[in-house]
Write a protein that holds these residues in place. Sequence first.
Motif, PDB file in Angstrom:
ATOM      1  N   ILE A  95    -123.751  79.329  71.711  1.00 26.09           N
ATOM      2  CA  ILE A  95    -124.207  78.028  72.218  1.00 26.09           C
ATOM      3  C   ILE A  95    -123.360  76.896  71.626  1.00 26.09           C
ATOM      4  O   ILE A  95    -122.882  76.024  72.354  1.00 26.09           O
ATOM      5  CB  ILE A  95    -125.718  77.837  71.911  1.00 26.09           C
ATOM      6  N   THR A  96    -123.135  76.933  70.312  1.00 27.20           N
ATOM      7  CA  THR A  96    -122.343  75.854  69.698  1.00 27.20           C
ATOM      8  C   THR A  96    -120.865  75.957  70.085  1.00 27.20           C
ATOM      9  O   THR A  96    -120.212  74.948  70.292  1.00 27.20           O
ATOM     10  CB  THR A  96    -122.497  75.825  68.161  1.00 27.20           C
ATOM     11  N   MET A  97    -120.349  77.195  70.209  1.00 25.14           N
ATOM     12  CA  MET A  97    -118.948  77.360  70.652  1.00 25.14           C
ATOM     13  C   MET A  97    -118.733  76.706  72.017  1.00 25.14           C
ATOM     14  O   MET A  97    -117.667  76.168  72.295  1.00 25.14           O
ATOM     15  CB  MET A  97    -118.603  78.851  70.794  1.00 25.14           C
ATOM     16  N   ALA A  98    -119.756  76.794  72.863  1.00 27.28           N
ATOM     17  CA  ALA A  98    -119.641  76.203  74.198  1.00 27.28           C
ATOM     18  C   ALA A  98    -119.915  74.700  74.177  1.00 27.28           C
ATOM     19  O   ALA A  98    -119.880  74.041  75.220  1.00 27.28           O
ATOM     20  CB  ALA A  98    -120.596  76.909  75.168  1.00 27.28           C
ATOM     21  N   GLY A  99    -120.202  74.153  72.990  1.00 24.63           N
ATOM     22  CA  GLY A  99    -120.371  72.703  72.868  1.00 24.63           C
ATOM     23  C   GLY A  99    -121.794  72.206  73.078  1.00 24.63           C
ATOM     24  O   GLY A  99    -122.006  71.041  73.430  1.00 24.63           O
ATOM     25  N   TYR A 100    -122.778  73.061  72.821  1.00 23.21           N
ATOM     26  CA  TYR A 100    -124.179  72.659  72.965  1.00 23.21           C
ATOM     27  C   TYR A 100    -124.900  72.810  71.635  1.00 23.21           C
ATOM     28  O   TYR A 100    -124.511  73.615  70.790  1.00 23.21           O
ATOM     29  CB  TYR A 100    -124.887  73.506  74.036  1.00 23.21           C
ATOM     30  N   ARG A 101    -125.969  72.020  71.493  1.00 27.83           N
ATOM     31  CA  ARG A 101    -126.770  72.080  70.278  1.00 27.83           C
ATOM     32  C   ARG A 101    -127.931  73.039  70.521  1.00 27.83           C
ATOM     33  O   ARG A 101    -128.690  72.861  71.481  1.00 27.83           O
ATOM     34  CB  ARG A 101    -127.294  70.661  70.002  1.00 27.83           C
ATOM     35  N   PRO A 102    -128.091  74.070  69.659  1.00 31.90           N
ATOM     36  CA  PRO A 102    -129.230  74.968  69.856  1.00 31.90           C
ATOM     37  C   PRO A 102    -130.535  74.294  69.424  1.00 31.90           C
ATOM     38  O   PRO A 102    -130.584  73.662  68.368  1.00 31.90           O
ATOM     39  CB  PRO A 102    -128.931  76.171  68.952  1.00 31.90           C
ATOM     40  N   VAL A 103    -131.557  74.412  70.261  1.00 27.09           N
ATOM     41  CA  VAL A 103    -132.883  73.877  69.936  1.00 27.09           C
ATOM     42  C   VAL A 103    -133.830  75.074  69.937  1.00 27.09           C
ATOM     43  O   VAL A 103    -133.916  75.802  70.929  1.00 27.09           O
ATOM     44  CB  VAL A 103    -133.322  72.832  70.987  1.00 27.09           C
ATOM     45  N   PHE A 104    -134.501  75.285  68.809  1.00 28.96           N
ATOM     46  CA  PHE A 104    -135.283  76.511  68.654  1.00 28.96           C
ATOM     47  C   PHE A 104    -136.752  76.331  69.010  1.00 28.96           C
ATOM     48  O   PHE A 104    -137.379  75.370  68.587  1.00 28.96           O
ATOM     49  CB  PHE A 104    -135.201  76.996  67.202  1.00 28.96           C
ATOM     50  N   VAL A 105    -137.289  77.284  69.766  1.00 27.63           N
ATOM     51  CA  VAL A 105    -138.742  77.331  69.968  1.00 27.63           C
ATOM     52  C   VAL A 105    -139.275  78.552  69.215  1.00 27.63           C
ATOM     53  O   VAL A 105    -138.553  79.519  68.970  1.00 27.63           O
ATOM     54  CB  VAL A 105    -139.167  77.444  71.454  1.00 27.63           C
ATOM     55  N   ASP A 106    -140.544  78.490  68.903  1.00 24.30           N
ATOM     56  CA  ASP A 106    -141.172  79.583  68.159  1.00 24.30           C
ATOM     57  C   ASP A 106    -141.403  80.784  69.082  1.00 24.30           C
ATOM     58  O   ASP A 106    -141.164  80.703  70.293  1.00 24.30           O
ATOM     59  CB  ASP A 106    -142.488  79.104  67.524  1.00 24.30           C
TER      60      ASP A 106
END
Length: 369
Positions: A95-106
């Motif tokens: 996700i970060t390599m593609a230039g996006y910020r990961p947002v985590f859900v439980d």
Amino acid sequence: MKIPLVDLKAQYLAYKRELDDVIASTIEGTQFIGGKFHQEFAREFADYCGGGYVALCGNGTDALYLAIRAVLGQGDNTQEIITVSHTFIATAEAITMAGYRPVFVDIDPNTCLMDVSLIESKINQQTRGIVPVHIYGQMAPMDQVMAIAEKHDLKVIEDAAQAHGAFWGGKRPGQLSDAATFSFYPGKNLGAWGDGGAVFTRHSQLCEKITMLANHGRKTKYLHECEGVNSRLDGIQAGVLKVKLGHLDEWNEKRRQLASIYTQMLDQHKDIVLHKDLSNGGHVYHLFVIEVKKDRDRLVKELQDKNIGAGIHYPVPLHLQPAYAWLDVPEGALPVTEHKARQILSLPMFPEMTQNQVHTVADTLMACL
Ligand SMILES: *Cc1c(COP(=O)(O)O)cnc(C)c1O
């Protein structure tokens, strides 16, 4: 008697002739990159996934990265993709390599899969996509994920690195979403003899784009449409995977049988919580993971001392990894994820495992408890 977490040697010995032949033939034909087996395996794996197209690449991390880049375009690090923290780091790396910020859900405590009821609370102006992870071999509830994605106009790419052949609602990964990505790391349900990966999609143009990105952005030998990467699947790996694909359903069925023996034996134990198969038999048990109510770390050590290959998948959730300190997700933010990281335990699981070995593992575990 040693019972490892996975036994790749047993699988080789069972199919030695077929596997040796395919390797010899790749070498004879000097088809080290691309070639006959590469094409055949891509076609056969696409059919296996339920009909569509497959772009082969170098590993499962690249598969997810290339799929995100092809579906959503390279991000500028301000846009967000919703995923889980309870996964292997590759999910967030892609996700970060593609230039996006990961947002985590439980996660759902019954399955350790993304808790879909929490997705909408994380959607904002910056959200572009959802990456559900089919952890341990069970698919996340894809009909629900797709309903949310369609309502908010988001793309969905499934991390199916642990779920070759799994079903949800009678459908395999990638049948409802934009794409599903697979890893052929040796220990996966369909494993190569080195690294390998694939993207499955129902869309032929998307498959072409990913194939191009995985091979230096090449349209033809000397024409580069854009900059890509070098992430190709070796001919030898394609040959091995082609042979193994023919046995995958039988191996997954074997995993289900072993899981049902574990379940029968451990179901009533007061210190054990079993995870559920909510996919109506579609679980392919890449791992057999239980929750123990106490002494998890002592149990892992005692089992290992008794030659039983117990593991933990995964002991430190991504939001608490040093690598993701910059995301600023505090401890306590994902209570189910954090609870599972402390209490889960993976027991040996591979298709060649015998019922007696399952009995030995379960009996030893209960004795340790
Ligand atoms: C194995 C795995 C990957 C990465 O695959 P590689 O082939 O090792 O790059 C990604 N996501 C999950 C959930 C995995 O288990």
